[in-house]
Design a protein around this motif. Structure first.
Motif, PDB file in Angstrom:
ATOM      1  N   VAL A  25      26.452  25.142  66.151  1.00  0.00           N
ATOM      2  CA  VAL A  25      26.155  26.138  65.125  1.00  0.00           C
ATOM      3  C   VAL A  25      27.276  27.161  65.127  1.00  0.00           C
ATOM      4  O   VAL A  25      27.673  27.669  66.183  1.00  0.00           O
ATOM      5  CB  VAL A  25      24.795  26.825  65.377  1.00  0.00           C
ATOM      6  CG1 VAL A  25      24.576  27.971  64.387  1.00  0.00           C
ATOM      7  CG2 VAL A  25      23.653  25.811  65.277  1.00  0.00           C
ATOM      8  N   ARG A  69      29.478  30.302  62.500  1.00  0.00           N
ATOM      9  CA  ARG A  69      29.467  31.121  61.291  1.00  0.00           C
ATOM     10  C   ARG A  69      30.590  30.696  60.354  1.00  0.00           C
ATOM     11  O   ARG A  69      31.571  30.088  60.764  1.00  0.00           O
ATOM     12  CB  ARG A  69      29.573  32.598  61.653  1.00  0.00           C
ATOM     13  CG  ARG A  69      28.381  33.068  62.497  1.00  0.00           C
ATOM     14  CD  ARG A  69      28.316  34.562  62.665  1.00  0.00           C
ATOM     15  NE  ARG A  69      27.186  34.932  63.526  1.00  0.00           N
ATOM     16  CZ  ARG A  69      25.936  35.119  63.104  1.00  0.00           C
ATOM     17  NH1 ARG A  69      25.657  34.993  61.805  1.00  0.00           N
ATOM     18  NH2 ARG A  69      24.981  35.454  63.947  1.00  0.00           N
ATOM     19  N   ASP A  79      20.995  31.248  55.927  1.00  0.00           N
ATOM     20  CA  ASP A  79      20.845  32.616  56.404  1.00  0.00           C
ATOM     21  C   ASP A  79      21.057  33.602  55.258  1.00  0.00           C
ATOM     22  O   ASP A  79      21.724  33.307  54.269  1.00  0.00           O
ATOM     23  CB  ASP A  79      21.893  32.933  57.483  1.00  0.00           C
ATOM     24  CG  ASP A  79      21.613  32.176  58.769  1.00  0.00           C
ATOM     25  OD1 ASP A  79      20.458  31.768  58.969  1.00  0.00           O
ATOM     26  OD2 ASP A  79      22.554  32.000  59.550  1.00  0.00           O
ATOM     27  N   ASP A 128      29.306  35.617  57.449  1.00  0.00           N
ATOM     28  CA  ASP A 128      28.464  35.500  58.645  1.00  0.00           C
ATOM     29  C   ASP A 128      27.376  34.442  58.491  1.00  0.00           C
ATOM     30  O   ASP A 128      26.546  34.275  59.403  1.00  0.00           O
ATOM     31  CB  ASP A 128      27.823  36.853  58.969  1.00  0.00           C
ATOM     32  CG  ASP A 128      28.808  37.834  59.565  1.00  0.00           C
ATOM     33  OD1 ASP A 128      29.782  37.374  60.197  1.00  0.00           O
ATOM     34  OD2 ASP A 128      28.620  39.054  59.394  1.00  0.00           O
ATOM     35  N   ARG A 129      27.349  33.753  57.367  1.00  0.00           N
ATOM     36  CA  ARG A 129      26.359  32.691  57.206  1.00  0.00           C
ATOM     37  C   ARG A 129      26.568  31.623  58.273  1.00  0.00           C
ATOM     38  O   ARG A 129      27.702  31.267  58.598  1.00  0.00           O
ATOM     39  CB  ARG A 129      26.471  32.060  55.817  1.00  0.00           C
ATOM     40  CG  ARG A 129      25.992  32.957  54.702  1.00  0.00           C
ATOM     41  CD  ARG A 129      25.851  32.180  53.392  1.00  0.00           C
ATOM     42  NE  ARG A 129      27.115  31.645  52.934  1.00  0.00           N
ATOM     43  CZ  ARG A 129      27.261  30.398  52.491  1.00  0.00           C
ATOM     44  NH1 ARG A 129      26.243  29.553  52.505  1.00  0.00           N
ATOM     45  NH2 ARG A 129      28.437  29.989  52.065  1.00  0.00           N
ATOM     46  N   ARG A 130      25.468  31.070  58.783  1.00  0.00           N
ATOM     47  CA  ARG A 130      25.564  30.072  59.850  1.00  0.00           C
ATOM     48  C   ARG A 130      25.405  28.654  59.290  1.00  0.00           C
ATOM     49  O   ARG A 130      24.670  28.421  58.347  1.00  0.00           O
ATOM     50  CB  ARG A 130      24.490  30.325  60.907  1.00  0.00           C
ATOM     51  CG  ARG A 130      24.657  31.627  61.681  1.00  0.00           C
ATOM     52  CD  ARG A 130      23.590  31.752  62.760  1.00  0.00           C
ATOM     53  NE  ARG A 130      22.261  31.515  62.201  1.00  0.00           N
ATOM     54  CZ  ARG A 130      21.281  30.864  62.840  1.00  0.00           C
ATOM     55  NH1 ARG A 130      21.491  30.383  64.067  1.00  0.00           N
ATOM     56  NH2 ARG A 130      20.110  30.698  62.271  1.00  0.00           N
TER      57      ARG A 130
END
Length: 419
Positions: free
Chosen positions: A278, A280, A382, A388-390
């Motif tokens: 996972v 970003r 997210d 910053d989206r994962r």
């Protein structure tokens, strides 16, 4: 009817005469096993004996100029099939039949469809497509290949070696037979030939595709063909084109194992992988840019395919990067939902349906003759700032995985070009 436009004033041809009933008489050149000398099949070639010495290249150029290429192409193919059926060639020997990638795969008349259906039942056919069509009509060629495989036909790629840039598309064609252009067989090897042969041998080793050498006219040509890894050959050294013999050999040219159906999406392919991570978006951006830079710097230009979820994530800066890739790469494809403008000048862009499961994924896939790499990611949906989206993701250099993921995207591109 379009006016006749002679291509060559000395050797022009009248297409109406060429296409008249009975004018086209197919000739068949034997294809032989280079070790045993046994005939394993025949390539059908178009000839017009009653019209004098007519160069087929001129005939096809004339048809292209007049917008009648498909008409001529189908006339040649139907004559080849009828001749083989009349001589009861059967399904042990293999009949190689040429096709223009831009031609419609389904004949337009009911009589022609009946003949094709009979050939599908009674003959063992390899559809022969030119290497050049990989670069000029890639989506049409891939659609034709899909249709041919649905009929149980084999695929041969002809004139391989004329343009090395097309070699990156070999994994998407997955030919049963790679036909070496006669320039490779008849000329002294140099860097250009070495580059081509290295890519062909690598592909044949990975897939089991067989190599057939064209233009074998002397013992020296035969020696060079064998050194290049050719298992089969054709040329005047073995026999000139002519009528099919009444008694055919039972030697058989093998087909490769059919490629597996591609996954629904690239992430579907790796969903159960143990090394999923996972990260970003800002991390994945850096990794995807590195894959793109690698594609730009390869000595053997690759195919580049990318899925960007929605048009909003495909920024003008990204479009410019992919336009630069399209200048040096044989094929660049870009997919995203909601595309309303050309996303990749010089490449191929496809607007996805909002319901397509690919909209939830991000993929950057590079496939070259000797290099394969892919970033494959699934959006974890997210909130918060974009960078910053994962994403759940994997980066892989496993060629089989990369090619399979690429075929998933290429299939959508092929379908979109013909809807």
């Amino acid at each position: 009817m379009a006016a006749r436009v002679p291509v060559d004033g000395r050797h022009g041809c009248d297409l109406d005469e060429i296409l008249a009933a009975g004018a086209l008489v197919p000739s068949y050149q034997p294809l032989v096993d280079l070790e045993s000398g046994a005939v394993v099949g025949y390539e059908a070639l178009a000839r017009w004996p009653a019209t004098g010495r007519v160069d087929p290249t001129t005939v096809f150029a004339e048809a292209r100029a007049q917008g009648r290429l498909e008409e001529l192409d189908w006339a040649c193919r139907l004559a080849a099939l009828r001749g083989a059926l009349d001589m009861s060639l059967g399904n042990e020997q293999t009949l190689f039949v040429n096709m223009e990638a831009s031609s419609c795969v389904i004949p337009r008349s009911s009589a022609a469809r009946r003949l094709v259906d009979e050939a599908i039942r009674k003959l063992r056919i390899v559809l022969e497509l030119t290497e050049n069509s990989l670069l000029t009509h890639p989506s049409e060629l891939l659609r034709t290949i899909r249709w041919a495989r649905e009929q149980g036909w084999g695929i041969a790629l002809d004139d391989v070696g004329v343009n090395p840039d097309s070699l990156a598309l070999l994994p998407f064609v997955a030919p049963d037979v790679i036909k070496l252009d006669l320039s490779l067989v008849q000329q002294t090897p140099g860097p250009h030939q070495a580059r081509t042969i290295a890519a062909i041998l690598a592909h044949a080793e990975r897939t089991g595709a067989v190599i057939l050498a064209e233009g074998v006219e002397t013992h020296d040509h035969l020696e060079q063909a064998l050194a290049y890894g050719a298992r089969y050959g054709q040329g005047w050294y073995f026999g000139r084109p002519g009528p099919l013999p009444e008694a055919a050999s039972t030697a058989r040219l093998p087909f490769t194992e059919r490629p597996a159906d591609p996954p629904t999406t690239p992430f579907e392919l790796i969903r159960e992988a143990k090394d999923l991570r996972v990260g970003r978006k800002k991390l994945l951006l850096a990794m995807s840019h590195q894959i793109e830079r690698q594609a730009m710097s390869l000595g053997d230009p690759p195919v580049v395919l990318a899925a960007f979820q929605t048009a909003g994530w495909l920024t003008p800066k990204t479009s410019r990067r992919y336009a630069c890739l399209a200048v040096v790469c044989p094929f660049v494809g870009v997919l995203a939902a909601g595309l309303t403008r050309p996303a990749c000048p010089g490449g191929c862009d496809v607007s996805l349906a909002a319901s397509d499961p690919l909209v939830g994924e991000w993929a950057v896939i590079v496939v070259g003759p000797h290099y394969a790499s892919a970033l494959i990611a699934r959006d974890l949906a997210d909130g918060g700032p974009d960078r910053d989206r994962r994403f759940e993701f994997a980066i892989t250099h496993d060629r089989e995985t990369v090619v399979s993921a690429g075929r998933s995207l290429m299939g959508r591109i092929t379908d979109a070009m013909h809807t």
